[in-house]
Design an enzyme around this catalytic site. Sequence first.
Site, mmCIF file in Angstrom:
data_model
loop_
_atom_site.group_PDB
_atom_site.id
_atom_site.type_symbol
_atom_site.label_atom_id
_atom_site.label_comp_id
_atom_site.label_asym_id
_atom_site.label_seq_id
_atom_site.Cartn_x
_atom_site.Cartn_y
_atom_site.Cartn_z
ATOM 1 N N SER A 142 34.696 -7.670 2.498
ATOM 2 C CA SER A 142 34.097 -6.696 3.427
ATOM 3 C C SER A 142 34.936 -5.520 3.362
ATOM 4 O O SER A 142 35.845 -5.314 3.320
ATOM 5 C CB SER A 142 33.774 -7.371 4.768
ATOM 6 O OG SER A 142 33.195 -6.382 5.674
ATOM 7 N N TYR A 155 35.264 -11.754 12.404
ATOM 8 C CA TYR A 155 34.723 -11.371 11.128
ATOM 9 C C TYR A 155 35.795 -10.475 10.555
ATOM 10 O O TYR A 155 35.922 -10.738 9.315
ATOM 11 C CB TYR A 155 33.499 -10.361 11.466
ATOM 12 C CG TYR A 155 32.797 -10.120 10.195
ATOM 13 C CD1 TYR A 155 31.779 -11.063 9.797
ATOM 14 C CD2 TYR A 155 32.961 -8.957 9.676
ATOM 15 C CE1 TYR A 155 31.081 -10.675 8.625
ATOM 16 C CE2 TYR A 155 32.253 -8.676 8.305
ATOM 17 C CZ TYR A 155 31.219 -9.306 7.902
ATOM 18 O OH TYR A 155 30.828 -9.151 6.713
#
Length: 250
Positions: A142, A155
């Site tokens: 990400s 995350y």
Amino acid sequence: MDEIIATFRPDLFAGKHVLVSGASSGIGLAMAQGFARLGATVIATGSSAAKLEAEKADPANKGIRFALLDVKDRKAIDAFLGALPALDVLVNAAGIARPEAEFTEETYLEVIDVNLNSAMRLAMAAQPLLARSRGVVINTASMLSYLADESVPAYGASKTGIVGLTRALAHRFGKDGIRVNAIAPGYHKTAMTKALWSDPPAASRIAERSALKRWGTVDDLVGTALFLASPAALFVTAATLPVDGGYVVG
């Protein structure tokens, strides 16, 4: 997606077997569709039986087999992979985010388990099959592998971990001819980011920071996955490729 698919030979993955986790929607589903359209036999897994049943009925998913799999369950993964006759490409796309709630230990550990630990579980279970085919692992990192977002500590930690895991597995598996890479998406229009792209001021700020002045779509990630799994990337391993429209360096 048509223009992306037309870039590649239509039978590029004919006879190949592809497994995509987290593929009942969003990025994982788009990648599964891309491989299927280029001739691969594709299994798309997810944790929601209702979502999987809904996708089975969609004509866009022709050629994809949908299967229920809990990526937190090592025994289930071992049994699932152990029943496969062959595997050429593993795409680890399972992922969740729980903004603000990730500051509780239970939620923090759950997010790490789904986003990071599952990639390790699936890769290790798939290694014997991938060694036979000299196959490919594609992980999903990400932009938050490189940037901070204070609302999603788990995350961010999990996606940063994916970059390190990708490098380690590339060297561990390389002797068997297995290549391991990752894709680092930026802001793409998915259910996970809907609160942002449906808010015009927020959406505009994000688009303006990117070099291309727009949000990404899930289709924008498909070509990169197909490239990494193809013979065009035979000497590419241990890499994390950003597909963020230039957002991170903006």
